[in-house]
Design a protein around this motif. Structure first.
Motif, PDB file in Angstrom:
ATOM      1  N   HIS A  27       0.804  -1.201   0.052  1.00 31.51           N
ATOM      2  CA  HIS A  27       0.172  -0.097  -0.213  1.00 31.51           C
ATOM      3  C   HIS A  27       0.990   1.107  -0.036  1.00 31.51           C
ATOM      4  O   HIS A  27       1.074   1.804   1.050  1.00 31.51           O
ATOM      5  CB  HIS A  27      -0.928   0.202   1.168  1.00 31.51           C
ATOM      6  CG  HIS A  27      -1.965  -1.066   1.312  1.00 31.51           C
ATOM      7  ND1 HIS A  27      -2.795  -1.619   0.380  1.00 31.51           N
ATOM      8  CD2 HIS A  27      -1.667  -2.414   2.180  1.00 31.51           C
ATOM      9  CE1 HIS A  27      -3.383  -2.546   0.857  1.00 31.51           C
ATOM     10  NE2 HIS A  27      -3.067  -3.165   1.865  1.00 31.51           N
ATOM     11  N   HIS A  50      -0.264   1.264  -5.029  1.00 34.41           N
ATOM     12  CA  HIS A  50      -1.541   1.780  -4.841  1.00 34.41           C
ATOM     13  C   HIS A  50      -2.572   0.342  -4.661  1.00 34.41           C
ATOM     14  O   HIS A  50      -3.703   0.660  -5.102  1.00 34.41           O
ATOM     15  CB  HIS A  50      -1.927   2.852  -5.902  1.00 34.41           C
ATOM     16  CG  HIS A  50      -2.825   4.018  -5.322  1.00 34.41           C
ATOM     17  ND1 HIS A  50      -2.173   4.903  -4.390  1.00 34.41           N
ATOM     18  CD2 HIS A  50      -4.051   4.394  -5.252  1.00 34.41           C
ATOM     19  CE1 HIS A  50      -3.010   5.742  -4.147  1.00 34.41           C
ATOM     20  NE2 HIS A  50      -4.296   5.611  -4.399  1.00 34.41           N
ATOM     21  N   THR A  51      -2.207  -0.476  -4.004  1.00 34.77           N
ATOM     22  CA  THR A  51      -2.766  -1.582  -3.917  1.00 34.77           C
ATOM     23  C   THR A  51      -4.355  -1.118  -3.062  1.00 34.77           C
ATOM     24  O   THR A  51      -4.156  -0.642  -2.142  1.00 34.77           O
ATOM     25  CB  THR A  51      -2.082  -2.831  -3.299  1.00 34.77           C
ATOM     26  OG1 THR A  51      -0.928  -2.994  -4.032  1.00 34.77           O
ATOM     27  CG2 THR A  51      -2.960  -3.954  -3.115  1.00 34.77           C
TER      28      THR A  51
END
Length: 635
Positions: A41, A46-47
Motif C-alpha cells: 500500500h 496503490h494496492t
C-alpha cells in the motif's frame, strides 16, 4: 523443600516468559505501517486504492477516513494477508488502540459533527405522534397523509428526501380540521363510517389479540376514538372467498360484539342455507350444473351476513370495539384433510369450516349527539373555563400554551395574535369551543409546526458550535420519541439548563424509560432498519411453501418487535441482538421453528434450545424471509 522452590521458580519464570511473548512488538503506527503495510500500500503500487506511505500520522484528523478503514482491517487481523509477514495479536491490539486514541483526541480538539438540511418536514410518524402528544389524541392519521420518500429504501426521516407537494398541503388542511374537531369535542359535520378490514390470508382459528376475550376465535379489536357522546353503529361483514361465497356457513356459530369488554350483542351466523347446496366444487368454473338452489345461492352470497349490526350509545373518547366468534372446537367426520394455508385459502370454500370476520364498520353519531365535555383532549386544551367577559383572555391563554408546545419554543405575541384572529372569525355566530377549534386548526398548518428549521447562530463562528437548549430539546425528543418535546423538556430548555451534563443525562434516562421511547425505537427505527414493514408484503411460492400464510408472516414481525423491545427495556448488551439464547414465540411461529412446548396465540419469552440456533436477529423469520427469494431460502 528444594523441589518446591524449583517448582515455584519455574512457574514464575514461565509466567514472565508468557508475559514477554504477549507484549506488543511496537505501539508506533508508523513503524508498524513501514514494517507490514507499505510494501503493498504505497503511492507507486496503490494496492486496493490505498497508499499508507503518504499518510501523515502526526495529523490523524487529515486522514481520518483512511485510518478508520485501516482500523477495521487490523481489528479483524485481516491484513497483511496470509503467507506474508504478520505481527502478533498483542501488536495488532496495541496499534488499533493507538490509532483510535489519536483519532478521538484529534476530533475532540476540533469536532466536526456535520449538519443536516436547514429545513426538515415532519414525516407521517412524527406528525402522528405530535398530534398524539399535543392534543392527547391517540389515533392513527398516517393513512390520511401522502407517503414519505425513503433514503436507501429504508429510512423516512432524512431531511433531503422529505419533500413537500400540493398534495401534502391539501391533506394537512383536511387532517387539521378532523383532528381538532375531534380533540375539542365538536360533533362531526356528518356521520362518519370507518372500515377496519382483516386481510383474506390471515388465519382466524385462534384468539387474535390480547384485547379480545379468552375463549374467542378470530375477529379483531379496534381502539376507536368516538368524537362525541351519541349513538353509534357497529356493523360486521363476514369474509368471502374470491368468488364471493361466504366461508363456513354450513353450521351455526356465535359472533359477539363488545365495547370495552362488555357484551353488546351476540349474533348467530351460519346453518340457515335452504334448499339444495352447490356441489363441493362450487368454487369451480361457475357452470349452472354446479350451482345450488337460488335460495341457497342468495344466502351464501347476499343474506348470510345481512343484519349483523347494532346501534349502541357510547361516550366520547377512546373505547375498545371487539368483534369475535365464540371458539368452538370440533372434529370433522371422514378422512382428515390438510389444513388450507397461504394463498390457497382465497379459493377455499370451507363450507363446514370456520366462518371469519371480513371487516368491521364503526360509524356515527346517528342520534343523541352531544358535544364531548370530559375527555383527555379537552383537559389538555381547555386549561381555563371563562365567563362571557373573560373569553378572549382565556382564549389567549389556551392558544399561547398550545402554540408553545406545537412550535417547540416560547410563543411570541405575534404567534398568539395570529391565532386569536382565527378564533375571532370563528367565534362570531358560534360558541367559544368553535373559536378555539378553528384557531388550533390554523396552528396545525403553520410551518413552525410542520417543519423543523435548523438555524445557524445569529453571529456565526467558524467551526462547530454548541446547540441552543431549545434546539437540543427538539433533537432529543424527535430522536427518542419521534415526537415533540414535553412540558418538562421545554421548561429546562427555556431556562438553559438542559445542556448541563448532569441534567442532560437525567433527562435522557427519563425519556428512555418512557413508553414512547420503546414505541419509537422499535416500531419506527427498528422496523425500518430491519425492513420489518416489508414482512407482510412478502410473497412466497405456494407450491414450494404451502404452509406460509399472512398469520405466520405477522408472527415473524411480532417476534422481532418484542425481541428488540426487550433488549431496550431490560438494557441488555448490544451483542444480545446477535447471540441471545431467547426469543418471543406463539404456537404458530414455534411450530414453524420446530420448538416444542409452546401453545396458544399469545407471544411469550422462550429460551431456545442450543441445537435450534434460533437466538438472535439473524435467525428470525422476519429477516430471513425479507432477504430471500420467493422459491428458495437465501441465508
Amino acid at each position: 523443600m528444594q523441589g518446591l522452590r524449583s517448582l515455584s521458580w519455574l512457574v514464575l519464570t514461565a509466567g514472565l516468559f508468557v508475559a514477554r511473548a504477549q507484549s506488543p512488538q511496537t505501539t508506533n503506527p508508523r513503524v508498524f505501517f513501514d514494517t507490514y503495510c507499505v510494501s503493498c500500500h504505497n503511492s507507486k503500487l496503490h494496492t486496493a486504492d490505498l497508499a499508507l506511505d503518504t499518510v501523515d500520522l502526526t495529523k490523524p484528523a487529515n486522514h481520518a477516513d483512511v485510518l478508520e478503514k485501516v482500523i477495521v482491517k487490523l481489528r479483524a487481523s485481516a491484513m497483511p494477508p496470509n503467507g506474508v509477514k504478520r505481527a502478533d495479536p498483542a501488536t495488532y491490539k496495541a496499534i488499533v488502540n493507538t490509532l483510535e486514541s489519536q483519532l478521538d483526541k484529534a476530533w475532540a480538539a476540533k469536532p466536526n459533527p456535520g449538519r443536516i438540511g436547514a429545513v426538515q418536514r415532519l414525516n407521517r410518524t412524527e406528525y402522528n405522534n405530535a398530534i398524539r402528544d399535543l392534543l392527547a389524541l391517540d389515533l392513527d392519521v398516517k393513512s390520511l397523509l401522502p407517503g414519505d420518500d425513503t433514503a436507501d429504501g429504508s429510512f423516512d426521516n432524512f431531511a433531503d428526501t422529505l419533500s413537500i407537494s400540493t398534495a401534502h398541503l391539501e391533506r394537512y388542511l383536511s387532517v387539521a380540521r378532523q383532528v381538532t374537531r375531534l380533540a375539542v369535542g365538536l360533533p362531526p359535520t356528518q356521520p362518519t363510517l370507518d372500515r377496519f378490514e382483516i386481510p383474506l390470508h390471515v388465519m382466524q382459528e385462534d384468539r387474535m389479540s390480547e384485547d379480545l376475550p379468552f375463549g374467542s376465535r378470530g375477529g379483531l379489536a379496534v381502539p376507536y376514538n368516538f368524537p362525541v357522546d351519541g349513538e353509534y353503529l357497529i356493523k360486521v361483514r363476514l369474509q368471502r372467498q374470491y368468488q364471493d361465497y361466504l366461508k363456513g356457513m354450513g353450521w351455526k356459530q356465535k359472533l359477539d360484539v363488545r365495547v370495552d369488554g362488555k357484551l353488546i350483542k351476540r349474533f348467530s351466523v351460519g346453518g340457515e342455507g335452504k334448499g339444495r347446496p352447490a356441489a363441493a366444487s362450487y368454487t369451480g368454473d361457475g357452470e349452472v350444473d354446479f350451482a345450488g338452489d337460488p335460495s341457497w345461492e342468495e344466502y351464501m352470497q347476499v343474506t348470510g351476513d345481512a343484519g349483523l349490526e347494532v346501534r349502541v350509545p357510547v361516550t366520547a373518547g377512546k373505547h375498545n370495539v371487539a368483534v369475535s366468534f365464540v371458539r368452538e372446537v370440533f372434529e370433522t367426520d371422514g378422512l382428515p384433510q390438510p389444513t388450507q394455508l397461504g394463498r390457497v385459502i382465497s379459493n377455499d370454500q370451507v363450507y363446514m369450516g370456520y366462518a371469519n370476520v371480513g371487516a368491521v364498520f364503526i360509524g356515527g353519531p346517528y342520534a343523541n349527539a352531544a358535544p364531548a365535555k370530559n375527555t383527555a383532549s379537552r383537559k389538555q386544551i381547555f386549561i381555563c373555563q371563562p365567563t362571557a367577559k373573560e373569553e378572549r383572555a382565556c382564549a389567549a391563554t389556551i392558544l399561547t400554551k398550545m402554540a408553545r408546545l406545537a412550535y417547540r419554543r416560547p410563543a411570541t405575541k405575534k404567534d398568539t395574535d395570529t391565532l386569536l384572529e382565527f378564533y375571532d372569525s370563528a367565534r362570531e355566530g358560534a360558541d367559544f369551543d368553535t373559536g378555539i377549534q378553528f384557531a388550533l386548526e390554523r396552528m396545525l398548518v403553520d410551518p413552525d409546526f410542520l417543519l423543523r428549521v435548523h438555524r445557524d447562530p445569529s453571529k456565526p463562528t467558524p467551526g462547530a458550535y454548541r446547540l441552543p437548549d431549545l434546539e437540543l430539546a427538539s433533537r432529543l425528543s424527535f430522536f427518542l420519541w419521534s415526537s415533540i418535546p414535553d412540558e418538562r423538556l421545554l421548561n429546562l430548555a427555556e431556562k438553559n439548563e438542559l445542556s448541563k451534563p448532569d441534567v442532560l443525562d437525567r433527562e435522557i434516562k427519563r425519556m428512555l424509560a418512557d413508553s414512547r421511547a420503546v414505541d419509537s425505537l422499535v416500531t419506527n427505527f427498528a422496523s425500518q432498519w430491519l425492513n420489518l414493514r416489508q414482512v407482510v408484503d412478502v410473497v412466497v411460492d405456494p407450491n414450494r411453501y404451502p404452509l406460509y400464510d399472512e398469520s405466520l408472516l405477522r408472527g415473524f414481525q411480532t417476534e422481532t418487535e418484542l425481541f428488540v423491545a426487550s433488549t431496550i427495556q431490560e438494557d441488555r448488551p448490544v451483542a444480545d441482538l446477535l447471540n441471545a439464547d431467547y426469543t418471543f414465540l406463539n404456537e404458530r411461529v414455534a411450530k414453524h421453528y420446530g420448538i416444542p412446548g409452546v401453545y396458544g396465540s399469545r407471544f411469550r419469552k422462550v429460551t431456545v434450545p442450543d441445537h435450534n440456533q434460533r437466538g438472535g436477529l439473524l435467525a428470525h423469520g422476519s429477516l430471513l424471509v425479507t432477504t430471500s427469494y420467493p422459491d428458495r431460502t437465501s441465508p
